[in-house]
Design an enzyme around this catalytic site. Structure first.
Site, PDB file in Angstrom:
ATOM      1  N   ASP A 299      59.418  53.238  61.406  1.00  0.00           N
ATOM      2  CA  ASP A 299      59.681  54.292  62.377  1.00  0.00           C
ATOM      3  C   ASP A 299      61.066  54.861  62.069  1.00  0.00           C
ATOM      4  O   ASP A 299      61.773  54.375  61.177  1.00  0.00           O
ATOM      5  CB  ASP A 299      59.588  53.734  63.804  1.00  0.00           C
ATOM      6  CG  ASP A 299      59.204  54.807  64.820  1.00  0.00           C
ATOM      7  OD1 ASP A 299      59.474  56.008  64.573  1.00  0.00           O
ATOM      8  OD2 ASP A 299      58.634  54.461  65.867  1.00  0.00           O
ATOM      9  N   GLU A 497      60.173  59.029  74.819  1.00  0.00           N
ATOM     10  CA  GLU A 497      60.707  57.748  74.379  1.00  0.00           C
ATOM     11  C   GLU A 497      61.669  57.157  75.406  1.00  0.00           C
ATOM     12  O   GLU A 497      61.461  57.260  76.615  1.00  0.00           O
ATOM     13  CB  GLU A 497      61.343  57.888  72.993  1.00  0.00           C
ATOM     14  CG  GLU A 497      60.328  58.334  71.939  1.00  0.00           C
ATOM     15  CD  GLU A 497      60.841  58.215  70.532  1.00  0.00           C
ATOM     16  OE1 GLU A 497      60.801  57.102  69.984  1.00  0.00           O
ATOM     17  OE2 GLU A 497      61.260  59.245  69.963  1.00  0.00           O
TER      18      GLU A 497
END
Length: 649
Positions: A299, A497
């Site tokens: 990621d 997020e």
């Protein structure tokens, strides 16, 4: 490290897809990869491991270094213009691919993008509802069609890889990525996620797989991200390996069987060990027991979290099983440090060749290692926005809406009434889209950023005026407000997020405006329909008590006007659409409940998974008007009779 005892007892399943069973094709791909691999220098091999962010790289850099991949992060566009045209994207993709072809290695690049609810980084694309809404719709066929449309839009900008689907099983409502999960039920996540993946990539058993109408998808994030302590993004997940397998990995297992060729490592830790540095999870489990033969991508700078020293972090992550490093900005520094580590032997030749070979294998499957592979400029090109795509988005919205309450059968409304619509959210398309929309957080967007969009307000206006009723819009109500019915639209502002992490679930504590308005309307004797925009279950007992009908609209995207198709009758008596959505997550009726309780001892403190009323229901659930509004105490909710079956198309 995770408990060794679990490693000795847990058997992870083999995950074979139709690609793995095609022996002849596998042999051809392996021969092609080996031929390329043996002709690459060490520098060229290392370059294949790097994925650089668009804002930090130019085509000339790809031409010089021969990098393996680029990506555009949330809110990053050609020329830093979020309204860049499809031609701008197309031309830039062609420049990068031409540069890759002209590099010494001559290997095309992968371009990855976060197309997580439609091609959401691109101006004029149709934005679909977020995953939590699709979980409420729970329609596998719909998922596959949404994936296929998204794939075509992505292809039409010259991009060939999407970072989707997200296969998390969110277990704490406070987590800022809850809306990226389809459900708290692993089986639902597995079924819907694999359907989305098939739509994006095509059926691996057919010739459509990876053709010019499909793209490379990603099984993300492996594994356990939805269960971090206190719902803290990128935090630590503490659970047994059995739970890791049976709860958090089912979506990935289904995705691999459906042909996933890329797995993205998760930011979180598992029992105090970062997944990006877990050789056990990435090498022993994923590539070993599960038999994954694609490649693992990190990621966003996830590898860098393993150590303060960048080279040490790169070494630990690659040796643990990460094959491609997603770099936010300093890709040159990462390239140099990985090259140093290979030269010194900290990353040995076997591991280097394995990582590069896996990347090349997927490129070969995509047809990128043959002379027949074509630049984007030579492929067919279509337009992003179309009536059929907007109608697909409307269908998804209609199927996802969940009716929590409908006292005295207030809904469906007759459109030939005096309607007042309260709240700026009714007009706010950016709010209706949520995060991951043109910008990373979905913020700093205005109505003009969404051509061909339809707000909730616009849908209501059309319904009412076409039926001869009257509709007015206001952000405030007072004693002079007059109407037969009020529709109050409110909800969460966009986030993505960790920026969306919460420390409590009470909506009115965060913003009491809508609650105050509903109470004023109630005192005036005006029936209230509440339309709630949200990316997760929130504690809304006060709002439920103050409304006569309550609809969870989730984050519907650019075609919010479809909400009116369900809450209004067509004409005087005809119901066009009934409520089909059912809760994909249990809904807390106790303000102290912030996480999913899989035990049965508190089930009366939740609206259960699968709950949702329809117009055919004979029970009005009047007890939802008497919910305890005490904050921070353990409450007992109403007891529900009857059975609510989650639809299973």
């Amino acid at each position: 490290m995770a408990d060794v005892a679990f490693k000795e007892t847990v058997a992870w399943p083999q995950c074979k897809s139709a690609l793995s069973t095609n022996t002849r094709r596998t042999e051809q791909i392996n021969e092609l990869v080996e031929a390329r691999l043996k002709n690459l220098s060490v520098e060229q091999k290392v370059a294949q491991l790097i994925q650089a962010e668009l804002a930090s790289i130019k085509p000339d850099d790809v031409r010089r270094f021969g990098l393996g991949s680029i990506l555009n992060g949330g809110g990053v566009s050609p020329n830093a213009n979020k309204r860049a045209s499809i031609e701008d994207w197309w031309n830039l993709a062609n420049e990068f691919q031409s540069a890759a072809r002209e590099s010494e290695a001559g290997i095309p690049i992968f371009w990855g993008t976060d197309a997580v609810h439609g091609h959401n980084n691109v101006f004029s694309a149709t934005i679909f509802p977020h995953n939590i809404a699709l979980g409420a719709a729970n329609d596998s066929d719909l998922m596959e069609r949404l994936g296929a449309v998204t794939a075509r839009d992505v292809q039409d900008t010259g991009i060939d890889w999407v970072f989707a689907p997200t296969l998390a099983v969110p277990c704490d409502y406070r987590w800022g990525r809850t809306y990226e999960g389809y459900s708290q039920e692993p089986e639902i996540v597995a079924r819907l996620g694999s359907a989305m993946l098939r739509g994006l990539q095509g059926d691996p058993a057919s010739t459509e797989f990876f053709d010019e109408n499909h793209v490379l998808a990603t099984s993300k994030h492996f594994v356990g991200e939805g269960s971090t302590r206190d719902g803290i993004d990128q935090g630590d997940t503490f659970c047994s390996e059995i739970d890791l397998l049976n709860i958090h990995a089912l979506g990935h297992i289904a995705a691999l069987k459906a042909g996933a060729q890329v797995v993205m490592a998760a930011f979180n830790s598992w029992n105090n060990e970062k997944v990006h540095g877990s050789s056990y999870l990435l090498q022993d489990v994923l590539k070993g027991q599960m038999g994954f033969d694609g490649f693992v991508v990190s990621d966003w700078d996830g590898f860098a979290q393993l150590d303060d020293d960048l080279e040490t972090a790169c070494v630990r992550s690659i040796n643990a099983g990460v094959d491609m490093l997603m770099v936010s900005s300093d890709w040159r520094g990462v390239y140099e440090r990985v090259l140093n580590a290979v030269t010194s032997g900290e990353i040995d030749a076997v591991r280097l060749n394995d990582a590069v070979g896996r990347i090349l294998r997927v490129k070969a499957l995509r047809g990128m290692l043959t002379s027949n592979w074509r630049l984007p400029s030579t492929r067919s090109k279509r337009t992003l926005g179309s009536k059929s795509k907007r109608e697909l988005a409307r269908e998804a919205i209609r199927k996802s809406l969940v009716l929590l309450k409908n006292s005295h059968g207030l809904l469906p409304l007759k459109p030939g009434k005096r309607i007042v619509v309260v709240g700026k959210s009714a007009h706010d398309i950016a709010q209706q889209c949520g995060g991951w929309t043109l910008t990373w957080q979905g913020t700093n967007n205005v109505t003009d950023d969404f051509p061909d969009a339809a707000s909730i307000a616009s849908g209501i206006r059309t319904k009412v005026r076409d039926a001869g009723g009257t509709v007015s819009f206001t952000d405030e109500v007072d004693a002079d407000t007059e109407a037969d019915v009020a529709i109050v639209v409110f909800g969460e502002e966009p986030y993505a997020e960790g920026e969306g992490d919460l420390n409590h679930l009470s909506f009115s504590r965060w913003d009491p405006t809508a609650l105050v308005q509903m109470k004023v309307l109630k005192d005036l004797g005006i029936p209230v329909v509440a339309l709630f925009l949200t990316g997760r279950p929130r504690w809304i007992n006060p709002e439920l008590n103050a409304s006569d009908a309550f609809v969870v609209c989730w984050l519907p995207g650019t075609q919010g006007g479809a909400v009116a198709d369900v809450i209004f009758k067509d004409g005087a008596d005809t119901v066009r659409c009934d409520f089909a959505g059912r809760l994909p997550f249990s809904w807390p009726l106790d303000s102290s409940l912030t996480s999913i309780d899989r035990d049965s001892n508190q089930r009366d403190s939740y609206l259960p998974v699968g709950y949702g009323l329809s117009y055919e229901d004979k029970v009005s659930f009047e007890q939802l008007t008497e919910l305890d509004e005490t904050t921070g105490t353990s409450l007992r909710g109403p007891s529900f009779s009857g059975s609510y079956n989650y639809p299973n198309p």
